[in-house]
Scaffold this motif. Structure first.
Motif, short mmCIF file in Angstrom:
data_model
loop_
_atom_site.label_atom_id
_atom_site.label_comp_id
_atom_site.label_asym_id
_atom_site.label_seq_id
_atom_site.Cartn_x
_atom_site.Cartn_y
_atom_site.Cartn_z
N UNK A 1 -60.59 2.95 19.56
CA UNK A 1 -61.30 1.89 18.82
C UNK A 1 -60.91 1.92 17.34
N UNK A 2 -60.82 0.73 16.74
CA UNK A 2 -60.39 0.62 15.33
C UNK A 2 -61.26 1.44 14.39
N UNK A 3 -62.60 1.44 14.61
CA UNK A 3 -63.47 2.19 13.70
C UNK A 3 -63.22 3.69 13.81
N UNK A 4 -62.88 4.16 14.98
CA UNK A 4 -62.55 5.59 15.15
C UNK A 4 -61.26 5.92 14.40
N UNK B 1 -58.58 8.46 9.86
CA UNK B 1 -57.58 8.31 8.80
C UNK B 1 -58.16 8.71 7.44
N UNK B 2 -59.45 8.42 7.22
CA UNK B 2 -60.08 8.81 5.94
C UNK B 2 -60.17 10.33 5.81
#
Length: 86
Positions: free
Chosen positions: A18-21, A26-27
């Motif tokens: 999922x994009x939010x994961x 990445x942060x």
């Protein structure tokens, strides 16, 4: 990914997450730089194994790539040096 997933019938890809994961992971990535001031190394070539085990490893390595054959040659030299010490 190719190294670990290539043999699977349905290899995983980053786009499967999922994009939010992906964004949260990445942060959390932090870069760092290390300055090497000393390097110590040891060659671990089955020195602690029996002569029969070493001969078996050498036989297998001699059937391999040029790099593997070079390792086998080193193992034989070490084995011969050990025999001379006795």
């Amino acid at each position: 990914m190719e190294r670990h997933e290539a043999g699977r019938p349905d290899p995983w890809a980053l786009s499967d997450a999922p994009d939010d994961h992906v964004r949260s992971q990445a942060r959390a990535i932090v870069g760092l730089e290390l300055r090497i001031t000393r390097l110590e190394a040891k060659a671990k070539l089955s020195q602690n194994r029996s002569e029969a085990d070493i001969v078996g490893a050498v036989t297998g390595l001699n059937a391999g790539s040029p790099t593997e054959r070079a390792v086998a040659e080193r193992m034989v030299r070490d084995l011969n040096a050990k025999a001379k010490e006795r």
